[in-house]
Write a protein that holds these residues in place. Structure first.
Motif, PDB file in Angstrom:
ATOM      1  N   VAL A 157       0.644  -1.135  -0.128  1.00  0.00           N
ATOM      2  CA  VAL A 157      -0.101   0.079  -0.020  1.00  0.00           C
ATOM      3  C   VAL A 157       0.821   1.319  -0.113  1.00  0.00           C
ATOM      4  N   TYR A 160       2.398   1.788  -3.453  1.00  0.00           N
ATOM      5  CA  TYR A 160       1.384   2.414  -4.235  1.00  0.00           C
ATOM      6  C   TYR A 160       1.160   4.048  -4.042  1.00  0.00           C
ATOM      7  N   LYS A 196     -11.590   2.059  -4.336  1.00  0.00           N
ATOM      8  CA  LYS A 196     -10.483   1.366  -3.428  1.00  0.00           C
ATOM      9  C   LYS A 196     -10.594  -0.295  -3.607  1.00  0.00           C
ATOM     10  N   ALA A 200      -7.426  -2.386  -4.382  1.00  0.00           N
ATOM     11  CA  ALA A 200      -7.048  -3.534  -3.433  1.00  0.00           C
ATOM     12  C   ALA A 200      -6.663  -4.758  -4.429  1.00  0.00           C
ATOM     13  N   LEU A 210      -7.217  -3.217   2.984  1.00  0.00           N
ATOM     14  CA  LEU A 210      -6.822  -2.045   2.299  1.00  0.00           C
ATOM     15  C   LEU A 210      -7.143  -0.672   3.197  1.00  0.00           C
TER      16      LEU A 210
END
Length: 249
Positions: A157, A160, A196, A200, A210
């Motif tokens: 995460v 990203y 999201k 994810a 997430l």
């Protein structure tokens, strides 16, 4: 944007793949290309379709994904403006092995295989640029596999969130984030381009996981969330947190 007035050769000339081509070459390539508008949810191609062209997202967002035997969707790649996809599929001579779908209203440029092959035969440098582009995508996919195997969900995460200012591929979950603006430790803003749940899937996480990671980072003051916009007060601090968690794991 009016399709009739869209300067296709000029647009092609600014794409990395075509930057070194002459006006004459760009004109020939443009004749073998097509612009089309896709509405949100419209399919570009499906598994099993013939793959006789590659595509460039001019505006909007395209999702490449596969469906498991159990019916679950796995997002393979999110393709934003200026990025291309399906080059390798086009050269296999086999049907498409993934699906491609517009996530938003999208303007798509499709370049026919015949036009590409003709230019490759005329100029070996163009063939080398095509190979380089395909190699970059393959490298990115290998990097993804490494990330899913070696990095925790939290690290994916954070990778990203820090990937946009990096020199790596946008959205690469294995990106360290420690270059460009992120290296300076300055504040960053990340506008999530899709839901999201889609992100994810791209990171091989559940939507619930997430959301839990984002809440953890927000509770620690490492990010500030406002709907789809995420503000990172100190990008270096966020990257350091990822490194600390890797050391502790």
């Amino acid at each position: 944007m009016e399709l009739r007035t869209f300067d296709l050769p000029r647009y092609l000339s600014v794409l990395p793949l075509f930057q070194e081509m002459t006006a004459e070459e760009l004109g020939r390539l443009a004749q073998g290309s097509q612009l089309r508008r896709l509405t949100r949810g419209e399919m570009v191609f499906r598994v099993g379709d013939a793959c006789e062209e590659f595509h460039v997202t001019v505006t909007g967002q395209v999702k490449l994904f596969a469906i498991s035997p159990a019916g679950q969707e796995k997002v393979i790649e999110l393709v934003g403006p200026g990025a291309s996809f399906a080059e390798a599929l086009m050269f296999t001579g086999k049907p498409c092995i993934v699906n491609a779908q517009a996530l938003t209203d999208t303007l798509l440029l499709s370049v026919r295989k015949e036009a590409v092959v003709a230019e490759m035969e005329r100029d070996v440098r163009f063939a080398m640029r095509m190979l380089a582009g395909i190699s970059r995508r393959l490298h990115g996919l290998v990097h993804d596999v490494q990330s899913y195997s070696l990095h925790s969900g939290l690290q994916r995460v954070i990778g990203y969130l820090l990937s946009d200012p990096c020199t790596g591929e946008p959205g690469d979950p294995g990106c360290a984030g420690m270059c460009g603006e992120a290296c300076s430790g300055g504040p960053l803003k990340v506008a999530l381009p899709v839901s999201k749940a889609t992100i994810a899937s791209r990171l091989s996480l559940t939507p619930e996981y997430l959301s839990r990671v984002l809440r953890e980072l927000e509770d620690k003051g490492l990010i500030e969330m406002d709907k789809r916009e995420i503000r990172i007060p100190d990008s270096r601090l966020l990257a350091r947190y990822s490194a600390q968690r890797e050391t502790c794991s």
